[in-house]
Design a protein around this motif. Structure first.
Motif, PDB file in Angstrom:
ATOM      1  N   GLU A 104      11.536  21.001  67.364  1.00 28.08           N
ATOM      2  CA  GLU A 104      10.860  21.971  66.509  1.00 28.08           C
ATOM      3  C   GLU A 104       9.887  21.233  65.573  1.00 28.08           C
ATOM      4  O   GLU A 104      10.240  20.222  64.976  1.00 28.08           O
ATOM      5  CB  GLU A 104      11.906  22.719  65.677  1.00 28.08           C
ATOM      6  N   PRO A 105       8.647  21.724  65.469  1.00 30.33           N
ATOM      7  CA  PRO A 105       7.669  21.038  64.598  1.00 30.33           C
ATOM      8  C   PRO A 105       8.122  21.039  63.148  1.00 30.33           C
ATOM      9  O   PRO A 105       8.756  21.993  62.685  1.00 30.33           O
ATOM     10  CB  PRO A 105       6.403  21.885  64.754  1.00 30.33           C
ATOM     11  N   GLU A 106       7.782  19.977  62.435  1.00 29.54           N
ATOM     12  CA  GLU A 106       8.140  19.859  61.029  1.00 29.54           C
ATOM     13  C   GLU A 106       6.947  19.385  60.218  1.00 29.54           C
ATOM     14  O   GLU A 106       6.050  18.700  60.743  1.00 29.54           O
ATOM     15  CB  GLU A 106       9.280  18.856  60.855  1.00 29.54           C
ATOM     16  N   VAL A 107       6.953  19.715  58.945  1.00 32.77           N
ATOM     17  CA  VAL A 107       5.983  19.160  58.005  1.00 32.77           C
ATOM     18  C   VAL A 107       6.420  17.731  57.695  1.00 32.77           C
ATOM     19  O   VAL A 107       7.609  17.474  57.465  1.00 32.77           O
ATOM     20  CB  VAL A 107       5.953  19.996  56.711  1.00 32.77           C
ATOM     21  N   THR A 108       5.476  16.809  57.707  1.00 33.38           N
ATOM     22  CA  THR A 108       5.806  15.432  57.362  1.00 33.38           C
ATOM     23  C   THR A 108       5.022  15.010  56.125  1.00 33.38           C
ATOM     24  O   THR A 108       3.937  15.549  55.854  1.00 33.38           O
ATOM     25  CB  THR A 108       5.502  14.470  58.530  1.00 33.38           C
ATOM     26  N   VAL A 125       1.244  16.122  56.480  1.00 35.50           N
ATOM     27  CA  VAL A 125       0.738  16.657  57.744  1.00 35.50           C
ATOM     28  C   VAL A 125       1.458  17.978  57.971  1.00 35.50           C
ATOM     29  O   VAL A 125       2.650  17.993  58.303  1.00 35.50           O
ATOM     30  CB  VAL A 125       0.977  15.699  58.918  1.00 35.50           C
ATOM     31  N   PRO A 126       0.778  19.095  57.768  1.00 39.76           N
ATOM     32  CA  PRO A 126       1.415  20.401  57.979  1.00 39.76           C
ATOM     33  C   PRO A 126       1.684  20.651  59.463  1.00 39.76           C
ATOM     34  O   PRO A 126       1.197  19.918  60.334  1.00 39.76           O
ATOM     35  CB  PRO A 126       0.370  21.389  57.442  1.00 39.76           C
ATOM     36  N   ILE A 127       2.428  21.679  59.742  1.00 40.46           N
ATOM     37  CA  ILE A 127       2.659  22.102  61.119  1.00 40.46           C
ATOM     38  C   ILE A 127       1.327  22.554  61.711  1.00 40.46           C
ATOM     39  O   ILE A 127       0.552  23.258  61.050  1.00 40.46           O
ATOM     40  CB  ILE A 127       3.729  23.204  61.173  1.00 40.46           C
ATOM     41  N   SER A 128       1.062  22.166  62.952  1.00 38.19           N
ATOM     42  CA  SER A 128      -0.306  22.157  63.467  1.00 38.19           C
ATOM     43  C   SER A 128      -0.988  23.516  63.516  1.00 38.19           C
ATOM     44  O   SER A 128      -2.182  23.600  63.299  1.00 38.19           O
ATOM     45  CB  SER A 128      -0.330  21.527  64.861  1.00 38.19           C
ATOM     46  N   ASN A 129      -0.300  24.595  63.780  1.00 37.56           N
ATOM     47  CA  ASN A 129      -0.984  25.881  63.875  1.00 37.56           C
ATOM     48  C   ASN A 129      -0.863  26.707  62.587  1.00 37.56           C
ATOM     49  O   ASN A 129      -1.168  27.905  62.579  1.00 37.56           O
ATOM     50  CB  ASN A 129      -0.452  26.679  65.070  1.00 37.56           C
ATOM     51  N   HIS A 130      -0.435  26.065  61.517  1.00 34.66           N
ATOM     52  CA  HIS A 130      -0.323  26.784  60.249  1.00 34.66           C
ATOM     53  C   HIS A 130      -1.663  26.837  59.539  1.00 34.66           C
ATOM     54  O   HIS A 130      -2.520  25.970  59.721  1.00 34.66           O
ATOM     55  CB  HIS A 130       0.736  26.118  59.361  1.00 34.66           C
ATOM     56  N   LEU A 131      -1.821  27.872  58.700  1.00 38.23           N
ATOM     57  CA  LEU A 131      -3.113  28.136  58.087  1.00 38.23           C
ATOM     58  C   LEU A 131      -3.113  27.995  56.575  1.00 38.23           C
ATOM     59  O   LEU A 131      -4.150  27.764  55.965  1.00 38.23           O
ATOM     60  CB  LEU A 131      -3.563  29.561  58.437  1.00 38.23           C
ATOM     61  N   GLU A 185      -7.125  18.125  49.032  1.00 41.40           N
ATOM     62  CA  GLU A 185      -8.178  17.962  50.025  1.00 41.40           C
ATOM     63  C   GLU A 185      -7.561  18.040  51.405  1.00 41.40           C
ATOM     64  O   GLU A 185      -6.398  17.666  51.600  1.00 41.40           O
ATOM     65  CB  GLU A 185      -8.839  16.592  49.831  1.00 41.40           C
ATOM     66  N   ARG A 186      -8.346  18.557  52.329  1.00 40.96           N
ATOM     67  CA  ARG A 186      -7.957  18.492  53.734  1.00 40.96           C
ATOM     68  C   ARG A 186      -9.054  17.680  54.429  1.00 40.96           C
ATOM     69  O   ARG A 186     -10.024  18.231  54.928  1.00 40.96           O
ATOM     70  CB  ARG A 186      -7.842  19.896  54.304  1.00 40.96           C
ATOM     71  N   PRO A 187      -8.898  16.366  54.425  1.00 39.06           N
ATOM     72  CA  PRO A 187     -10.006  15.498  54.853  1.00 39.06           C
ATOM     73  C   PRO A 187     -10.306  15.562  56.345  1.00 39.06           C
ATOM     74  O   PRO A 187     -11.405  15.220  56.765  1.00 39.06           O
ATOM     75  CB  PRO A 187      -9.522  14.102  54.449  1.00 39.06           C
ATOM     76  N   ASP A 188      -9.318  15.987  57.128  1.00 36.83           N
ATOM     77  CA  ASP A 188      -9.545  16.107  58.562  1.00 36.83           C
ATOM     78  C   ASP A 188      -8.727  17.290  59.065  1.00 36.83           C
ATOM     79  O   ASP A 188      -8.233  18.074  58.270  1.00 36.83           O
ATOM     80  CB  ASP A 188      -9.173  14.795  59.277  1.00 36.83           C
ATOM     81  N   GLY A 189      -8.569  17.393  60.356  1.00 40.40           N
ATOM     82  CA  GLY A 189      -7.887  18.564  60.896  1.00 40.40           C
ATOM     83  C   GLY A 189      -6.381  18.561  60.750  1.00 40.40           C
ATOM     84  O   GLY A 189      -5.741  19.554  61.047  1.00 40.40           O
ATOM     85  N   SER A 190      -5.818  17.428  60.267  1.00 39.65           N
ATOM     86  CA  SER A 190      -4.360  17.370  60.249  1.00 39.65           C
ATOM     87  C   SER A 190      -3.779  17.059  58.878  1.00 39.65           C
ATOM     88  O   SER A 190      -2.718  17.561  58.536  1.00 39.65           O
ATOM     89  CB  SER A 190      -3.859  16.338  61.259  1.00 39.65           C
ATOM     90  N   ASN A 191      -4.458  16.257  58.063  1.00 46.88           N
ATOM     91  CA  ASN A 191      -3.881  15.836  56.795  1.00 46.88           C
ATOM     92  C   ASN A 191      -4.218  16.788  55.655  1.00 46.88           C
ATOM     93  O   ASN A 191      -5.267  17.442  55.651  1.00 46.88           O
ATOM     94  CB  ASN A 191      -4.389  14.435  56.434  1.00 46.88           C
ATOM     95  N   PHE A 192      -3.315  16.829  54.687  1.00 46.52           N
ATOM     96  CA  PHE A 192      -3.511  17.621  53.473  1.00 46.52           C
ATOM     97  C   PHE A 192      -3.024  16.730  52.334  1.00 46.52           C
ATOM     98  O   PHE A 192      -1.884  16.276  52.359  1.00 46.52           O
ATOM     99  CB  PHE A 192      -2.707  18.916  53.569  1.00 46.52           C
ATOM    100  N   ALA A 218       4.211  22.159  51.741  1.00 44.07           N
ATOM    101  CA  ALA A 218       4.724  23.240  52.583  1.00 44.07           C
ATOM    102  C   ALA A 218       3.565  23.858  53.341  1.00 44.07           C
ATOM    103  O   ALA A 218       2.405  23.779  52.913  1.00 44.07           O
ATOM    104  CB  ALA A 218       5.441  24.302  51.750  1.00 44.07           C
ATOM    105  N   SER A 219       3.888  24.475  54.468  1.00 40.83           N
ATOM    106  CA  SER A 219       2.838  25.171  55.214  1.00 40.83           C
ATOM    107  C   SER A 219       3.374  26.486  55.758  1.00 40.83           C
ATOM    108  O   SER A 219       4.581  26.682  55.908  1.00 40.83           O
ATOM    109  CB  SER A 219       2.270  24.293  56.332  1.00 40.83           C
ATOM    110  N   ARG A 220       2.444  27.387  56.030  1.00 44.96           N
ATOM    111  CA  ARG A 220       2.787  28.734  56.494  1.00 44.96           C
ATOM    112  C   ARG A 220       1.779  29.152  57.529  1.00 44.96           C
ATOM    113  O   ARG A 220       0.601  28.774  57.454  1.00 44.96           O
ATOM    114  CB  ARG A 220       2.784  29.682  55.296  1.00 44.96           C
ATOM    115  N   TYR A 221       2.206  30.006  58.460  1.00 45.42           N
ATOM    116  CA  TYR A 221       1.345  30.329  59.590  1.00 45.42           C
ATOM    117  C   TYR A 221       0.398  31.492  59.358  1.00 45.42           C
ATOM    118  O   TYR A 221      -0.791  31.348  59.384  1.00 45.42           O
ATOM    119  CB  TYR A 221       2.190  30.602  60.833  1.00 45.42           C
ATOM    120  N   ARG A 222       0.934  32.666  59.074  1.00 45.12           N
ATOM    121  CA  ARG A 222       0.106  33.860  59.206  1.00 45.12           C
ATOM    122  C   ARG A 222      -0.828  34.081  58.036  1.00 45.12           C
ATOM    123  O   ARG A 222      -0.616  33.576  56.961  1.00 45.12           O
ATOM    124  CB  ARG A 222       0.999  35.069  59.419  1.00 45.12           C
ATOM    125  N   THR A 223      -1.811  34.888  58.199  1.00 46.78           N
ATOM    126  CA  THR A 223      -2.786  35.152  57.158  1.00 46.78           C
ATOM    127  C   THR A 223      -2.381  36.313  56.262  1.00 46.78           C
ATOM    128  O   THR A 223      -2.973  36.515  55.231  1.00 46.78           O
ATOM    129  CB  THR A 223      -4.169  35.482  57.747  1.00 46.78           C
TER     130      THR A 223
END
Lengths: 116, 110
Positions: A1-5, A24-30, A68-75, A93-98
């Motif tokens: 299961e994906p995790e926030v790191t 690094v948030p979970i990849s498909n979270h917004l 900052e979100r300097p690239d597509g993966s880091n926060f 923390a990260s969350r998926y839906r809008t």
């Protein structure tokens, strides 16, 4: 299961120094968040981030803080000039839906920041 | 803004007994109420959540109830086990952020 790191797990710094905490948030979270927890106290909201901008911030999140979100993966959370009272555990923390509010936030393992 | 009150701050129960933790919230616009379990030095882990269109939700030994009129929600743990010992946080959300209660330290005595 994906995790926030998060990295590092523990950061020790001198008062007045700048620190950058990484997540690094979970990849498909917004939505992305930073919270902090002073030892023995409750988790406190710092800031939320969506679509490359801050959506909400608390009173704690003053001019010394930035995100900052300097690239597509880091926060990242930057504290420009650390104070003793910044010593705490910082959780990403990260969350998926809008939709507003009603979706699960997944927390990272935290970075313990110690300011000497 | 939202304010979440949580009681009790500490709770000790005998193994096998039930534990109940109660929270109240202030903002009637809040519509999502998660409960997190945090073991010492670890991240908060979601154990159950409830949305404002539901009055009760159950997952094995854990249940949550919500009373929107009174603005309170409760966590019920039945048949407690030593591994349930942890700090439990309730939270409320109506927008982007979660507002947490101060936590309940649950100790389950074998």
């Amino acid at each position: 299961e994906p995790e926030v790191t998060q990295t590092p797990s523990h950061q020790v710094t001198q008062m007045g120094q700048e620190v950058i905490l990484r997540c690094v948030p979970i990849s498909n979270h917004l939505y992305f968040y930073w919270y902090r927890q002073i030892l023995g106290q409750k988790v406190e909201f710092l800031v939320s981030f969506y679509n490359n901008e801050i959506s909400e911030k608390s009173e704690i999140f003053d001019d010394q803080f930035s995100v900052e979100r300097p690239d597509g993966s880091n926060f990242t959370l930057k504290i420009r000039s650390t104070k003793l009272e910044d010593s705490a555990m910082y959780f990403c923390a990260s969350r998926y839906r809008t939709s507003s509010g009603a979706d699960t936030q997944y927390f990272g393992p935290g970075t313990r920041l110690t300011v000497l | 803004g939202e304010n979440v009150e949580q009681h009790p701050s500490t709770l000790s129960v005998q193994e096998g007994d039930s534990a109940v933790i109660k929270c109240t919230y202030s903002d009637s616009a809040s519509n999502y109420f998660p409960w997190y379990k945090q073991e010492l030095g670890k991240r908060p882990q979601l154990i159950i959540d409830i949305r404002s269109n539901v009055g009760e939700k159950k997952d094995q030994r854990i249940a949550v109830t919500l009373n929107k009129t009174a603005k309170h929600f409760s966590l019920h743990i039945t048949e407690t086990q030593p591994e349930d010992s942890a700090v439990y946080f309730c939270a409320a959300s109506g927008s982007y952020q979660l507002t947490f209660g101060k936590g309940t330290k649950l100790s389950v005595i074998p």
